[in-house]
Design a protein around this motif. Structure first.
Motif, PDB file in Angstrom:
ATOM      1  N   GLU A  44       0.830  -1.216   0.000  1.00 11.56           N
ATOM      2  CA  GLU A  44       0.000   0.000   0.000  1.00 11.56           C
ATOM      3  C   GLU A  44       0.859   1.258   0.000  1.00 11.56           C
ATOM      4  O   GLU A  44       0.546   2.227  -0.689  1.00 11.56           O
ATOM      5  CB  GLU A  44      -0.968  -0.026   1.184  1.00 11.56           C
ATOM      6  N   GLU A  45       1.968   1.229   0.736  1.00 12.94           N
ATOM      7  CA  GLU A  45       2.850   2.413   0.736  1.00 12.94           C
ATOM      8  C   GLU A  45       3.534   2.575  -0.634  1.00 12.94           C
ATOM      9  O   GLU A  45       3.646   3.692  -1.144  1.00 12.94           O
ATOM     10  CB  GLU A  45       3.906   2.316   1.853  1.00 12.94           C
ATOM     11  N   ILE A  54       2.478  -2.675  -9.696  1.00 12.52           N
ATOM     12  CA  ILE A  54       3.182  -3.060  -8.469  1.00 12.52           C
ATOM     13  C   ILE A  54       2.894  -4.547  -8.222  1.00 12.52           C
ATOM     14  O   ILE A  54       1.750  -4.919  -7.940  1.00 12.52           O
ATOM     15  CB  ILE A  54       2.680  -2.242  -7.242  1.00 12.52           C
ATOM     16  N   SER A  55       3.933  -5.366  -8.325  1.00  8.17           N
ATOM     17  CA  SER A  55       3.718  -6.811  -8.171  1.00  8.17           C
ATOM     18  C   SER A  55       3.789  -7.247  -6.718  1.00  8.17           C
ATOM     19  O   SER A  55       4.744  -6.919  -6.008  1.00  8.17           O
ATOM     20  CB  SER A  55       4.788  -7.596  -8.957  1.00  8.17           C
ATOM     21  N   ALA A  56       2.768  -8.003  -6.311  1.00  2.59           N
ATOM     22  CA  ALA A  56       2.721  -8.586  -4.965  1.00  2.59           C
ATOM     23  C   ALA A  56       2.443 -10.084  -5.116  1.00  2.59           C
ATOM     24  O   ALA A  56       1.533 -10.472  -5.848  1.00  2.59           O
ATOM     25  CB  ALA A  56       1.622  -7.923  -4.143  1.00  2.59           C
ATOM     26  N   GLU A  57       3.223 -10.900  -4.416  1.00  2.00           N
ATOM     27  CA  GLU A  57       3.200 -12.347  -4.658  1.00  2.00           C
ATOM     28  C   GLU A  57       2.272 -13.098  -3.694  1.00  2.00           C
ATOM     29  O   GLU A  57       2.236 -12.777  -2.499  1.00  2.00           O
ATOM     30  CB  GLU A  57       4.639 -12.873  -4.508  1.00  2.00           C
ATOM     31  N   ASP A  72      -7.837 -11.507  -3.097  1.00  2.00           N
ATOM     32  CA  ASP A  72      -7.723 -10.540  -2.004  1.00  2.00           C
ATOM     33  C   ASP A  72      -6.611  -9.528  -2.300  1.00  2.00           C
ATOM     34  O   ASP A  72      -6.822  -8.311  -2.194  1.00  2.00           O
ATOM     35  CB  ASP A  72      -7.420 -11.283  -0.687  1.00  2.00           C
ATOM     36  N   VAL A  73      -5.436 -10.013  -2.707  1.00  2.00           N
ATOM     37  CA  VAL A  73      -4.299  -9.121  -2.999  1.00  2.00           C
ATOM     38  C   VAL A  73      -4.694  -8.097  -4.076  1.00  2.00           C
ATOM     39  O   VAL A  73      -4.309  -6.928  -4.008  1.00  2.00           O
ATOM     40  CB  VAL A  73      -3.069  -9.965  -3.449  1.00  2.00           C
ATOM     41  N   ALA A  74      -5.480  -8.543  -5.043  1.00  2.08           N
ATOM     42  CA  ALA A  74      -5.889  -7.647  -6.140  1.00  2.08           C
ATOM     43  C   ALA A  74      -6.755  -6.490  -5.653  1.00  2.08           C
ATOM     44  O   ALA A  74      -6.881  -5.485  -6.356  1.00  2.08           O
ATOM     45  CB  ALA A  74      -6.619  -8.442  -7.220  1.00  2.08           C
ATOM     46  N   ASN A  79      -3.500  -0.745  -8.896  1.00  2.00           N
ATOM     47  CA  ASN A  79      -2.265  -0.983  -9.647  1.00  2.00           C
ATOM     48  C   ASN A  79      -1.574  -2.301  -9.306  1.00  2.00           C
ATOM     49  O   ASN A  79      -0.524  -2.618  -9.870  1.00  2.00           O
ATOM     50  CB  ASN A  79      -1.262   0.159  -9.417  1.00  2.00           C
ATOM     51  N   VAL A  80      -2.160  -3.048  -8.364  1.00  2.00           N
ATOM     52  CA  VAL A  80      -1.499  -4.293  -7.964  1.00  2.00           C
ATOM     53  C   VAL A  80      -1.599  -5.363  -9.051  1.00  2.00           C
ATOM     54  O   VAL A  80      -2.661  -5.586  -9.634  1.00  2.00           O
ATOM     55  CB  VAL A  80      -2.100  -4.828  -6.635  1.00  2.00           C
ATOM     56  N   VAL A  81      -0.461  -5.986  -9.325  1.00  2.00           N
ATOM     57  CA  VAL A  81      -0.373  -7.129 -10.241  1.00  2.00           C
ATOM     58  C   VAL A  81      -0.036  -8.329  -9.366  1.00  2.00           C
ATOM     59  O   VAL A  81       0.902  -8.259  -8.560  1.00  2.00           O
ATOM     60  CB  VAL A  81       0.760  -6.905 -11.278  1.00  2.00           C
ATOM     61  N   VAL A  82      -0.799  -9.410  -9.507  1.00  2.00           N
ATOM     62  CA  VAL A  82      -0.611 -10.540  -8.601  1.00  2.00           C
ATOM     63  C   VAL A  82       0.421 -11.503  -9.167  1.00  2.00           C
ATOM     64  O   VAL A  82       0.300 -12.001 -10.290  1.00  2.00           O
ATOM     65  CB  VAL A  82      -1.943 -11.286  -8.344  1.00  2.00           C
TER      66      VAL A  82
END
Ligand code: G3P
Length: 215
Positions: A44-45, A54-57, A72-74, A79-82
């Motif tokens: 988030e920051e 922004i990729s989050a695994e 949930d991550v999405a 802008n989050v890419v899973v």
């Protein structure tokens, strides 16, 4: 070629962002673990700093777990890419998420066949880890070239996100091959700007400037 920064350190991201050269950010569990913070708070920051992918695994490895977690991550930020691992159940997750309009970055790719399957499953990005291939004395850059050729041959839209970049030569070769994105540590971004002749030239200019009369 787009430049992503491969870190979960927000100070590094702010520094590189100030140079105006960062198009996006990739993270992985190892990088987030170094921050001592929760995955969500870090992402988030980062999303407040960089307006780009922004990729989050996901941390699960079973089909249902990955799907639940990815959905949930999405929701954390638009802008989050899973990031999904390149395993058979991961490909199923990618197909489902793609059909739902959720962007994916398929990670831990080490072969052209893996990359081909990720593209067929509808991945937004494929992350070939070229430095880790070099680490075992194979040729990581060959994989980048193979993926470029395969994707161009068949018109796959999946973007090649060259990962595990270790030095500027990797960056140059990826750009020459036509990787869509290179993700690299903060240190490598600084190395891209560095040249000894720039430093020597600047030192000489400053030394000569000291000899210029004030008026
Ligand atoms: O984020 C994935 C990748 O870039 C990791 O790089 O240096 O740990 O192989 P490295």
């Amino acid at each position: 070629m787009k430049i992503f920064i491969d870190t979960a350190d927000v100070a590094e991201i702010r520094d590189a962002a100030a140079m105006g050269v960062v198009d996006g950010v990739t993270t992985n569990p190892s990088l987030v673990a170094q921050t001592g913070r929760s995955y969500r708070s870090v992402i988030e920051e980062i999303c407040e700093i960089i307006d780009g992918p922004i990729s989050a695994e996901v941390l699960s490895t079973d089909l249902e777990g990955m799907l639940k977690e990815a959905r949930d991550v999405a929701t954390w930020h638009p802008n989050v890419v899973v990031k999904i691992p390149l395993i058979p159940d991961g490909l199923k997750v990618v197909r489902t998420l793609t059909d739902e309009g959720i962007k994916t970055n398929v990670t831990l790719c080490f072969s052209p066949t893996q990359g081909m399957l990720a593209a067929k499953a509808g991945a937004t990005y494929i992350s070939p880890f070229l430095g880790r291939i070099d680490d075992i004395s194979w040729d990581g850059m060959e994989l980048i070239g193979q993926l470029r050729t395969i994707y161009d041959n068949y018109g796959f839209d999946t973007q090649i996100l060259a990962a595990s970049i270790r030095h500027p030569k990797h960056v140059v070769e990826c750009a020459l091959i036509g990787a869509d994105v290179g993700t690299m540590p903060h240190k490598v971004i600084l190395q891209l700007a560095k040249h000894p002749l720039t430093d020597a030239g600047l030192a000489k200019f400053l030394a000569d400037a000291a000899k210029i009369p004030p008026t």
